[in-house]
Design a protein around this motif. Structure first.
Motif, short mmCIF file in Angstrom:
data_model
loop_
_atom_site.label_atom_id
_atom_site.label_comp_id
_atom_site.label_asym_id
_atom_site.label_seq_id
_atom_site.Cartn_x
_atom_site.Cartn_y
_atom_site.Cartn_z
N SER A 150 -2.39 6.01 4.94
CA SER A 150 -2.10 5.50 3.71
C SER A 150 -2.09 6.32 3.11
O SER A 150 -2.92 7.85 3.17
CB SER A 150 -3.18 4.44 3.69
N ALA A 151 -2.75 5.68 1.66
CA ALA A 151 -3.14 7.04 0.59
C ALA A 151 -4.84 7.66 1.07
O ALA A 151 -4.97 8.69 0.93
CB ALA A 151 -2.70 6.48 -0.75
N PRO A 152 -5.78 6.79 0.87
CA PRO A 152 -7.28 7.14 1.57
C PRO A 152 -6.64 8.02 3.02
O PRO A 152 -7.71 9.02 2.99
CB PRO A 152 -7.80 5.50 2.01
N ALA A 161 0.33 -1.12 -0.10
CA ALA A 161 0.34 0.19 0.02
C ALA A 161 0.98 1.53 0.14
O ALA A 161 2.08 1.44 0.78
CB ALA A 161 -0.96 -0.04 1.29
N ALA A 162 0.28 2.29 -0.87
CA ALA A 162 1.35 3.08 -0.37
C ALA A 162 1.01 4.09 0.65
O ALA A 162 -0.20 4.11 1.28
CB ALA A 162 0.45 4.07 -1.98
N ARG A 163 2.36 5.05 0.78
CA ARG A 163 2.38 5.56 2.00
C ARG A 163 2.67 7.63 1.66
O ARG A 163 2.84 7.74 0.48
CB ARG A 163 3.88 6.17 3.29
N ALA A 164 2.19 7.90 2.28
CA ALA A 164 2.01 9.24 1.19
C ALA A 164 2.40 10.49 3.31
O ALA A 164 1.51 9.85 4.23
CB ALA A 164 1.04 9.78 1.32
N GLU A 165 2.71 11.58 3.23
CA GLU A 165 2.04 12.77 4.01
C GLU A 165 1.97 13.80 3.81
O GLU A 165 1.99 14.24 2.78
CB GLU A 165 4.16 12.61 4.52
N LEU A 166 1.32 14.10 5.01
CA LEU A 166 0.59 15.35 4.69
C LEU A 166 0.99 16.35 5.55
O LEU A 166 0.72 16.10 7.21
CB LEU A 166 -0.89 15.08 5.00
#
Length: 217
Positions: A28-30, A1-6
């Motif tokens: 996670s992306a969601p 699963a993709a990870r993203a940082e806000l």
């Protein structure tokens, strides 16, 4: 699963004692898409361990300064063990003070969070909120949902719902899927999407859950 940082989710500042650090949260992306949503009603529906409550807690920090936030759960035990505890785990640096008797939390940017159970929805009628978070929304009955919706009387006028799926014969399905409008947005997140969970936990539940229960959880 993709990870993203806000990044730059919330820069909370208020006076000399303010925490001037910018909030950095990984998800996670969601989760990141949910945090960035501008919809009036936002749903985060996912499996166990998908980070629903964590996502709801972080969302509190994205509200404008001096927002009145109402946070609800079906019972005070569920509220204490879920939304309230998770909020303190991840958002404690941004808290200025907490009144245990009134069950209210004040952030350094002037935002007030009122914590309430929905067991007796009529007791919520005196509250005016600019943002509302309902955790474990699938266990909240429709009467309570309607009373809570009527509390959203101030700006920015945003509500987010975090829950596991509860089937099609439920107000939550009607709001997010059955009868959505342009002001509603829903985000799905299976348990496996949360890459922060231990592999052993995923394997254990996948092995012992089955049928419709596995699909729901």
């Amino acid at each position: 699963a993709a990870r993203a940082e806000l990044r730059d989710l919330a820069a909370l500042s208020s006076g000399k004692k303010a925490h001037k650090r910018v909030a950095h949260f990984q998800g996670s992306a969601p989760q990141v898409a949910f945090w960035q949503s501008k919809a009036r009603i936002q749903g985060f529906v996912g499996g166990i361990g998908s980070g629903k409550t964590y996502s709801g807690a972080v969302k509190c920090l994205s509200m404008p300064p001096r927002t009145d936030i109402l946070v609800c759960a079906p019972t005070y035990v569920m509220l204490r063990d879920g939304a309230w505890r998770t909020f303190w785990d991840v958002c404690a640096p941004y808290v200025k003070k907490h009144n245990q008797q009134r069950f209210e939390t004040i952030l350094h940017n002037g935002t007030k969070i009122t914590w309430r159970a929905t067991l007796f929805p009529e007791r919520l009628r005196g509250i005016n909120a600019g943002a509302i978070w309902i955790d474990e929304a699938g266990y909240v009955n429709e009467t309570a949902w309607k009373v809570i919706l009527g509390r959203l009387r101030r700006e920015p006028g945003v509500m987010w719902l975090t829950s596991t799926p509860k089937g099609k014969k439920h107000w939550l399905y009607d709001v997010l899927v059955g009868k959505p409008d342009k002001h509603t947005e829903m985000f799905h997140s299976p348990t496996r999407e949360n890459t922060f969970l231990p592999d052993a936990s995923l394997e254990l539940t996948a092995k012992n859950y089955g049928g419709t229960y596995k699909a729901q959880e």
